[in-house]
Design a protein around this motif. Sequence first.
Motif, PDB file in Angstrom:
ATOM      1  N   LYS A   7       0.832  -1.207   0.000  1.00  0.00           N
ATOM      2  CA  LYS A   7       0.000   0.000   0.000  1.00  0.00           C
ATOM      3  C   LYS A   7       0.864   1.254   0.000  1.00  0.00           C
ATOM      4  O   LYS A   7       0.633   2.185  -0.797  1.00  0.00           O
ATOM      5  CB  LYS A   7      -0.916  -0.011   1.229  1.00  0.00           C
ATOM      6  N   TYR A   8       1.863   1.302   0.872  1.00  0.00           N
ATOM      7  CA  TYR A   8       2.659   2.528   0.982  1.00  0.00           C
ATOM      8  C   TYR A   8       3.683   2.648  -0.140  1.00  0.00           C
ATOM      9  O   TYR A   8       4.073   3.757  -0.509  1.00  0.00           O
ATOM     10  CB  TYR A   8       3.280   2.636   2.367  1.00  0.00           C
ATOM     11  N   ALA A   9       4.091   1.528  -0.715  1.00  0.00           N
ATOM     12  CA  ALA A   9       4.916   1.603  -1.924  1.00  0.00           C
ATOM     13  C   ALA A   9       4.114   2.228  -3.056  1.00  0.00           C
ATOM     14  O   ALA A   9       4.631   3.061  -3.815  1.00  0.00           O
ATOM     15  CB  ALA A   9       5.400   0.209  -2.310  1.00  0.00           C
ATOM     16  N   ALA A  10       2.839   1.842  -3.156  1.00  0.00           N
ATOM     17  CA  ALA A  10       1.971   2.416  -4.186  1.00  0.00           C
ATOM     18  C   ALA A  10       1.706   3.895  -3.927  1.00  0.00           C
ATOM     19  O   ALA A  10       1.628   4.699  -4.867  1.00  0.00           O
ATOM     20  CB  ALA A  10       0.654   1.651  -4.243  1.00  0.00           C
ATOM     21  N   LYS A  11       1.613   4.286  -2.647  1.00  0.00           N
ATOM     22  CA  LYS A  11       1.390   5.702  -2.325  1.00  0.00           C
ATOM     23  C   LYS A  11       2.597   6.550  -2.713  1.00  0.00           C
ATOM     24  O   LYS A  11       2.446   7.674  -3.201  1.00  0.00           O
ATOM     25  CB  LYS A  11       1.095   5.867  -0.832  1.00  0.00           C
ATOM     26  N   LEU A  12       3.792   6.034  -2.493  1.00  0.00           N
ATOM     27  CA  LEU A  12       4.991   6.780  -2.887  1.00  0.00           C
ATOM     28  C   LEU A  12       4.995   7.027  -4.390  1.00  0.00           C
ATOM     29  O   LEU A  12       5.354   8.117  -4.849  1.00  0.00           O
ATOM     30  CB  LEU A  12       6.254   6.020  -2.471  1.00  0.00           C
ATOM     31  N   ALA A  13       4.586   6.022  -5.151  1.00  0.00           N
ATOM     32  CA  ALA A  13       4.534   6.184  -6.604  1.00  0.00           C
ATOM     33  C   ALA A  13       3.395   7.114  -7.013  1.00  0.00           C
ATOM     34  O   ALA A  13       3.564   7.974  -7.893  1.00  0.00           O
ATOM     35  CB  ALA A  13       4.379   4.820  -7.274  1.00  0.00           C
ATOM     36  N   ALA A  14       2.239   6.972  -6.365  1.00  0.00           N
ATOM     37  CA  ALA A  14       1.084   7.803  -6.713  1.00  0.00           C
ATOM     38  C   ALA A  14       1.359   9.275  -6.455  1.00  0.00           C
ATOM     39  O   ALA A  14       0.884  10.146  -7.194  1.00  0.00           O
ATOM     40  CB  ALA A  14      -0.152   7.347  -5.928  1.00  0.00           C
ATOM     41  N   ALA A  18       8.487   8.555  -5.757  1.00  0.00           N
ATOM     42  CA  ALA A  18       9.368   7.482  -6.229  1.00  0.00           C
ATOM     43  C   ALA A  18       8.775   6.934  -7.514  1.00  0.00           C
ATOM     44  O   ALA A  18       7.563   7.017  -7.741  1.00  0.00           O
ATOM     45  CB  ALA A  18       9.490   6.383  -5.182  1.00  0.00           C
ATOM     46  N   ASP A  19       9.613   6.400  -8.361  1.00  0.00           N
ATOM     47  CA  ASP A  19       9.120   5.809  -9.600  1.00  0.00           C
ATOM     48  C   ASP A  19       8.414   4.491  -9.304  1.00  0.00           C
ATOM     49  O   ASP A  19       8.801   3.764  -8.377  1.00  0.00           O
ATOM     50  CB  ASP A  19      10.276   5.566 -10.572  1.00  0.00           C
ATOM     51  N   PRO A  20       7.376   4.152 -10.068  1.00  0.00           N
ATOM     52  CA  PRO A  20       6.696   2.869  -9.857  1.00  0.00           C
ATOM     53  C   PRO A  20       7.671   1.703  -9.914  1.00  0.00           C
ATOM     54  O   PRO A  20       8.544   1.649 -10.766  1.00  0.00           O
ATOM     55  CB  PRO A  20       5.696   2.820 -11.020  1.00  0.00           C
ATOM     56  N   GLY A  21       7.527   0.780  -8.972  1.00  0.00           N
ATOM     57  CA  GLY A  21       8.392  -0.383  -8.931  1.00  0.00           C
ATOM     58  C   GLY A  21       9.719  -0.159  -8.240  1.00  0.00           C
ATOM     59  O   GLY A  21      10.505  -1.090  -8.083  1.00  0.00           O
ATOM     60  N   GLU A  22       9.987   1.073  -7.783  1.00  0.00           N
ATOM     61  CA  GLU A  22      11.269   1.382  -7.146  1.00  0.00           C
ATOM     62  C   GLU A  22      11.265   1.168  -5.629  1.00  0.00           C
ATOM     63  O   GLU A  22      12.234   0.634  -5.084  1.00  0.00           O
ATOM     64  CB  GLU A  22      11.676   2.817  -7.465  1.00  0.00           C
ATOM     65  N   PRO A  23      10.233   1.559  -4.880  1.00  0.00           N
ATOM     66  CA  PRO A  23      10.299   1.451  -3.420  1.00  0.00           C
ATOM     67  C   PRO A  23      10.474   0.020  -2.924  1.00  0.00           C
ATOM     68  O   PRO A  23       9.886  -0.926  -3.484  1.00  0.00           O
ATOM     69  CB  PRO A  23       8.959   2.024  -2.953  1.00  0.00           C
ATOM     70  N   LEU A  32       9.689 -11.457   8.400  1.00  0.00           N
ATOM     71  CA  LEU A  32       9.961 -10.260   7.604  1.00  0.00           C
ATOM     72  C   LEU A  32       9.457 -10.456   6.182  1.00  0.00           C
ATOM     73  O   LEU A  32       9.799 -11.444   5.523  1.00  0.00           O
ATOM     74  CB  LEU A  32      11.457  -9.966   7.591  1.00  0.00           C
ATOM     75  N   ALA A  33       8.625  -9.525   5.720  1.00  0.00           N
ATOM     76  CA  ALA A  33       8.078  -9.591   4.362  1.00  0.00           C
ATOM     77  C   ALA A  33       8.353  -8.282   3.644  1.00  0.00           C
ATOM     78  O   ALA A  33       8.308  -7.199   4.256  1.00  0.00           O
ATOM     79  CB  ALA A  33       6.577  -9.864   4.400  1.00  0.00           C
ATOM     80  N   TRP A  34       8.640  -8.362   2.347  1.00  0.00           N
ATOM     81  CA  TRP A  34       8.908  -7.184   1.521  1.00  0.00           C
ATOM     82  C   TRP A  34       7.830  -7.041   0.465  1.00  0.00           C
ATOM     83  O   TRP A  34       7.207  -8.021   0.064  1.00  0.00           O
ATOM     84  CB  TRP A  34      10.281  -7.300   0.853  1.00  0.00           C
ATOM     85  N   ASN A  35       7.637  -5.806   0.024  1.00  0.00           N
ATOM     86  CA  ASN A  35       6.613  -5.578  -0.999  1.00  0.00           C
ATOM     87  C   ASN A  35       6.976  -6.205  -2.334  1.00  0.00           C
ATOM     88  O   ASN A  35       6.116  -6.511  -3.151  1.00  0.00           O
ATOM     89  CB  ASN A  35       6.371  -4.079  -1.193  1.00  0.00           C
ATOM     90  N   ARG A  36       8.283  -6.425  -2.561  1.00  0.00           N
ATOM     91  CA  ARG A  36       8.720  -7.065  -3.801  1.00  0.00           C
ATOM     92  C   ARG A  36      10.109  -7.660  -3.592  1.00  0.00           C
ATOM     93  O   ARG A  36      10.792  -7.364  -2.610  1.00  0.00           O
ATOM     94  CB  ARG A  36       8.747  -6.060  -4.960  1.00  0.00           C
TER      95      ARG A  36
END
Length: 387
Positions: A7-14, A18-23, A32-36
């Motif tokens: 969710k917050y990775a998408a907010k940074l891009a929106a 940050a560029d989409p796919g970068e965070p 421990l889980a990562w968005n990607r």
Amino acid sequence: MKSLCEKYAAKLAAQRLADPGEPLIGGLDAELAWNREDPRTAELAKVFDLLSINSLVFSRPAEPYAAIIDFLASRHPETIRPQDTETRTFLHDIPVCREFTGEAVAAHLKKRKSVIIPGQGIASFGTVTPEQGFVFYSSTIFSCFVLFFSEYLARARAGTLDDEYREVFASVSAGLSDPCTEPPALAAGPLETEDQALAAMAEAGRAVVGYGLVDSFFGNISCRLNDVVHISQTGSSLDELEGCIDPCPMDGSATTGLTASSELSAHEDVYRRSDYRCILHGHPKFSVIMSMDCARIDCPNRGQCHIKCTECRTMDGVPIVPGEVGTGPTGLCNTLPPAMARTGAALVHGHGVFTAGATDFNEAFIRLLDIENRSRQRYFETVKAHE
């Protein structure tokens, strides 16, 4: 937890921070889980072993922010010290880390909310939710943007610009997105019921964030219905206000003000002094920059302008007042209401813009957007006059 990270990775891009796919955002729950997936997560995971955190935000900012932070890091090789309210409230200062290792990043995050790794990005953290890291990351970009343009204008006034600063400034300025000039069509007033007011507040909050008139999602918003002020809760997301608005009787007969915005008292006093019924508060970047611009380099209050400025300054007729967040002798609760009651709008030094409307949020939003666009225009006109 992974869904929150996404969710917050998408907010940074929106929000084009940050560029989409970068965070890269990691969250620690049962594991421990990562968005990607990304090979850098192996190094970043070490930060969780060294600090008592549950989330980590890391990303290379989008342009022109990446160029700004790398330039500032080259000029301030150890610590960047912006002077805006966001920095005083959240960051204090921004350390610069010269190596991308979990140990080095953790050493800086042990003392501060975020750290800049030149050529790599910004790292920040949360102890409860990834939202905290999102806020600190966003605040770092905001503060560096304000510092970069403020320093350039100050140097232009003083005649101390150098070729490197001029070159980076020209590149960054050319990379700015075009200003938004068409306001949204928000719910028309009068807002006569609580349901109407709450829906209008949520709609206006989303618009303020969508137009980039805030840092991350901060700011506040209120609507007066009779003698009750409905106001966003402290720390709430302006783009997610449903369930985060407190009804606060102006006579203090309820305890709902305990979770309300820290600027509740300022909103209430504006309403007592005027016939306005709606207030918006945002942190648009160029408005903040121009609120800090002053030609008096010999002023004895330099360094404490945000609480001690005695100059009657305006930005195109909009009053600029000092005042700290919240209450107290130097709180904006003392300086903002008289200015707002007179003009329906005011800038608070290094902080942001407050605007008001008589029946709904359309008038307040138009004022907010217009002040930011005029501030941007006035900034570049002033720079040109002194270069």
